[in-house]
Design a protein around this motif. Structure first.
Motif, PDB file in Angstrom:
ATOM      1  N   ILE A   1      -6.483   5.950  -1.986  1.00 33.83           N
ATOM      2  CA  ILE A   1      -7.213   5.862  -3.250  1.00 33.83           C
ATOM      3  C   ILE A   1      -8.720   5.905  -3.003  1.00 33.83           C
ATOM      4  O   ILE A   1      -9.473   6.509  -3.770  1.00 33.83           O
ATOM      5  CB  ILE A   1      -6.830   4.561  -3.992  1.00 33.83           C
ATOM      6  CG1 ILE A   1      -5.347   4.569  -4.330  1.00 33.83           C
ATOM      7  CG2 ILE A   1      -7.675   4.376  -5.242  1.00 33.83           C
ATOM      8  CD1 ILE A   1      -4.840   3.231  -4.844  1.00 33.83           C
ATOM      9  N   ILE A   2      -9.169   5.259  -1.933  1.00 28.67           N
ATOM     10  CA  ILE A   2     -10.590   5.208  -1.593  1.00 28.67           C
ATOM     11  C   ILE A   2     -10.848   6.182  -0.442  1.00 28.67           C
ATOM     12  O   ILE A   2     -10.221   6.089   0.616  1.00 28.67           O
ATOM     13  CB  ILE A   2     -11.017   3.790  -1.197  1.00 28.67           C
ATOM     14  CG1 ILE A   2     -10.826   2.826  -2.373  1.00 28.67           C
ATOM     15  CG2 ILE A   2     -12.468   3.775  -0.730  1.00 28.67           C
ATOM     16  CD1 ILE A   2     -11.102   1.375  -2.031  1.00 28.67           C
TER      17      ILE A   2
ATOM     18  N   GLU B   1      -9.208  -5.998   0.189  1.00 28.26           N
ATOM     19  CA  GLU B   1      -8.918  -5.131  -0.954  1.00 28.26           C
ATOM     20  C   GLU B   1      -9.333  -3.691  -0.655  1.00 28.26           C
ATOM     21  O   GLU B   1      -8.632  -2.739  -1.035  1.00 28.26           O
ATOM     22  CB  GLU B   1      -9.644  -5.642  -2.202  1.00 28.26           C
ATOM     23  CG  GLU B   1      -9.099  -6.942  -2.756  1.00 28.26           C
ATOM     24  CD  GLU B   1      -7.685  -6.812  -3.302  1.00 28.26           C
ATOM     25  OE1 GLU B   1      -7.256  -5.682  -3.601  1.00 28.26           O
ATOM     26  OE2 GLU B   1      -7.004  -7.841  -3.437  1.00 28.26           O
ATOM     27  N   GLN B   2     -10.460  -3.523   0.027  1.00 30.27           N
ATOM     28  CA  GLN B   2     -10.912  -2.183   0.403  1.00 30.27           C
ATOM     29  C   GLN B   2      -9.907  -1.534   1.353  1.00 30.27           C
ATOM     30  O   GLN B   2      -9.600  -0.341   1.234  1.00 30.27           O
ATOM     31  CB  GLN B   2     -12.286  -2.262   1.065  1.00 30.27           C
ATOM     32  CG  GLN B   2     -12.917  -0.912   1.380  1.00 30.27           C
ATOM     33  CD  GLN B   2     -13.728  -0.351   0.233  1.00 30.27           C
ATOM     34  OE1 GLN B   2     -13.796  -0.962  -0.829  1.00 30.27           O
ATOM     35  NE2 GLN B   2     -14.354   0.796   0.424  1.00 30.27           N
TER      36      GLN B   2
ATOM     37  N   GLY C   1      -6.988  -0.144  -0.529  1.00 24.11           N
ATOM     38  CA  GLY C   1      -7.334   1.087  -1.232  1.00 24.11           C
ATOM     39  C   GLY C   1      -7.452   2.285  -0.306  1.00 24.11           C
ATOM     40  O   GLY C   1      -6.981   3.384  -0.616  1.00 24.11           O
TER      41      GLY C   1
ATOM     42  N   SER D   1      -4.044   3.399   1.021  1.00 22.97           N
ATOM     43  CA  SER D   1      -3.239   4.054  -0.009  1.00 22.97           C
ATOM     44  C   SER D   1      -3.760   5.438  -0.370  1.00 22.97           C
ATOM     45  O   SER D   1      -3.143   6.132  -1.191  1.00 22.97           O
ATOM     46  CB  SER D   1      -3.199   3.177  -1.267  1.00 22.97           C
ATOM     47  OG  SER D   1      -2.616   1.918  -0.993  1.00 22.97           O
TER      48      SER D   1
ATOM     49  N   PHE E   1       0.861  -1.186   0.000  1.00 16.87           N
ATOM     50  CA  PHE E   1       0.000   0.000   0.000  1.00 16.87           C
ATOM     51  C   PHE E   1       0.889   1.225   0.000  1.00 16.87           C
ATOM     52  O   PHE E   1       2.087   1.144   0.321  1.00 16.87           O
ATOM     53  CB  PHE E   1      -0.949  -0.007   1.207  1.00 16.87           C
ATOM     54  CG  PHE E   1      -0.296   0.262   2.538  1.00 16.87           C
ATOM     55  CD1 PHE E   1      -0.329   1.532   3.108  1.00 16.87           C
ATOM     56  CD2 PHE E   1       0.346  -0.756   3.233  1.00 16.87           C
ATOM     57  CE1 PHE E   1       0.264   1.788   4.349  1.00 16.87           C
ATOM     58  CE2 PHE E   1       0.939  -0.516   4.466  1.00 16.87           C
ATOM     59  CZ  PHE E   1       0.897   0.755   5.017  1.00 16.87           C
TER      60      PHE E   1
END
Length: 553
Positions: free
Chosen positions: A531-532, A522-523, A526, A529, A111
């Motif tokens: 990203i989400i 996976e969430q 994200g 990182s 990440f």
């Protein structure tokens, strides 16, 4: 045919209704048939066989209650016919063996995080402004007004235009009924073009932690508060801090500095401490605080995201507004994600000790050694005793919302809540507000209160918090993203503005617990990182409540 009931464990004496059941319905489980004798709302429990007064009631394979009167087979369990009950527990020589789940597909994943000099990696990069005592809360709010909007960190949602519409109605002489029936325009979202650009693009925000502590109370309260604040200042999601002290309070600057040193002996983040009684006027205090905060933000902006192994993740496990599906969808899915992360060398924190009532023996048996199990036993026993002495035992933990949606005893609630911790060994037991230092599953003594517990998990080092809910809870945190996970699809559809992930797919039969757990991992990657962007962060849901070591369930 869609499944209508669930028997969680072979030894259970009850079934969970997955849909609303009516008298006369026949349900099927374990190749057996059961006639429903009364209306059973979805999420509630029905007896598999006649339960006489005094009979044990088991769910998840553990004791969760006792019948107060006859409950016929196919009848509904309620607060009128069931009371809380749990088994005794103690430390035994453990022979627990754990088989980690397969993690080949994530073994070489990473990440994008903020690397700190103490070796930890953050999932965000914040500057803190912190009061040592409640007397400084107003000055904190003055600084917040001065900094937030102009630096580009203002909240994206405003309801001011609705207020203006209502003002216009009043000025036009409209009636009370007109106002109550007013069809207000949807909330405007501030566009990026209308918000100022961030002066410090690598800083995720400036966060202001007001609280009601620091003086009065006991000296232990002041020490605990300083430990909690030190946990936030040294946190890998934090680049540095501005601290405001009045000067005469119990929570002295020296206590905070000692607590920081205990957590990070080589602490090297920018830290500015201002004492109002030494500096003098408010204007001098605020001006100096602004200059120092800007200097700190300039240093914080030099830190950028870089790749980090998943073993550097520390996840807090939390639940709030739980329902009768939480323990069979969201919590076990989170438990599988926890096991995956532990197998990858990461760290998870399971808290809320009042909601581990009834599963103590399992957690003792899963502890890596007798010392760890013994500390858990001692903390649980002491906490439970203090609760009883205050006239509010663990049996009083379920909220009206919990009970309405099928969690009618604390043990029933706890048996499902503990599933968040998966099946991995317990490597350490921490007392509030200790720092987590060992990878693996850690138990942290906190109350069951959503915000107090989340606040504590982050102070102990959680860089992302996974929060399951069956009823809908908007809880967030100032410095760690709080990912909201719905236990049922109805909630996910009704409150999409606060829910990030739906695990009601498990109840709907569209996904297994293992598949949902992998989706959660996976969430996490994200979110970690950057990203989400989770709902609690988008809404500026910055809940922060220190725990005073009285009784809080």
């Amino acid at each position: 045919m869609k499944q209508t009931v669930l028997k969680i464990h072979p030894d259970d004496s009850v079934l969970v209704a997955l849909i609303d059941l009516e008298p006369g319905d026949r349900v099927y489980y374990d190749e057996a048939t059961l006639l429903v004798t009364e209306a059973i709302p979805a999420k509630h429990k029905l007896a598999i066989h006649d339960l006489a007064s005094g009979d044990a009631i088991t769910m998840y394979g553990v004791l969760v209650g006792q019948a107060k009167q006859l409950i016929p087979a196919g009848g509904r369990l309620t607060t009128f016919n069931v009371i809380h009950a749990t088994n005794r527990f103690d430390v035994h020589r453990s022979t627990y063996s754990w088989t980690p789940p397969a993690v080949d597909q994530w073994q070489h994943r990473s990440f994008m995080g903020y690397h700190r000099s103490d070796g930890r990696v953050g999932t965000a990069n914040y500057w803190l402004v912190v009061p040592l005592v409640f007397c400084e809360n107003r000055n904190i709010e003055v600084l917040q007004t001065a900094l937030i909007d102009d630096l580009g960190y203002g909240r994206h949602r405003s309801y001011q235009h609705q207020t203006r519409e209502l003002m216009a109605m009043v000025q036009a002489g409209r009636t009370v009924e007109d106002v109550l029936r007013a069809d207000l325009e949807p909330t405007e979202q501030s566009s990026d073009s209308r918000r100022p650009l961030r002066l410090f693009p690598n800083v995720d925000g400036v966060k202001f932690l007001t609280h009601e502590g620091g003086c009065g109370g006991t000296r232990q309260d002041a020490q605990a508060l300083c430990g909690l604040l030190a946990g936030y200042i040294t946190h890998p999601n934090v680049a540095g801090a501005t601290v405001l002290s009045l000067g005469c309070q119990n929570a002295q600057v020296g206590l905070l500095q000692d607590a920081i040193g205990e957590r990070d002996p080589h602490f090297d983040k920018p830290l500015f401490v201002l004492e109002q009684q030494t500096i003098g006027t408010e204007e001098s205090l605020i001006s100096q605080a602004l200059r120092q905060t800007f200097a700190g933000l300039m240093q914080a902006n030099a830190c950028v995201r870089q790749p980090a192994p998943l073993s550097k993740l520390t996840i807090g496990l939390e639940c709030g507004g739980s329902d009768g599906f939480s323990g069979i969808s969201a919590n076990p899915a989170l438990g599988h994600a926890s096991d995956l992360l532990v197998a990858l060398g990461g760290t998870v924190i399971l808290a809320e000790f009042p909601e581990l009532c009834g599963v103590e023996q399992e957690l003792c048996d899963r502890s890596v050694d007798a010392e760890t199990a013994g500390r858990f036993r001692d903390l649980m026993t002491t906490y439970a005793q203090r609760a009883r002495e205050a006239g509010s035992g663990f049996d009083m933990n379920p909220s009206p919302g919990n009970i309405r949606d099928g969690l009618i005893t604390d043990a029933m609630k706890s048996a499902g809540a503990s599933k968040k911790g998966g099946t991995s060994p317990v490597v350490a037991v921490l007392d509030y507000p200790e720092l987590v230092t060992k990878p693996g599953l850690n138990l942290l003594c906190t109350p069951g209160n959503d915000v107090e517990s989340t606040t504590a998990e982050v102070a102990s080092g959680a860089t992302v918090v996974l929060f399951t809910t069956g009823l809908g809870t908007p809880t967030g945190n100032p410095i760690a993203p709080v990912v909201k996970i719905a236990s049922n699809t109805t909630l996910a559809n009704r409150m999409p503005d606060i829910i990030d992930i739906n695990t009601g797919t498990i109840i709907d039969g569209d996904e297994t617990i293992q598949q949902a757990g992998e989706r959660l991992l996976e969430q996490i990657i994200g979110v970690a990182s950057g990203i989400i962007d989770v709902a609690a962060v988008r809404h500026g849901q910055d809940d922060f409540i220190p725990w005073k070591r009285g009784v809080s369930l």
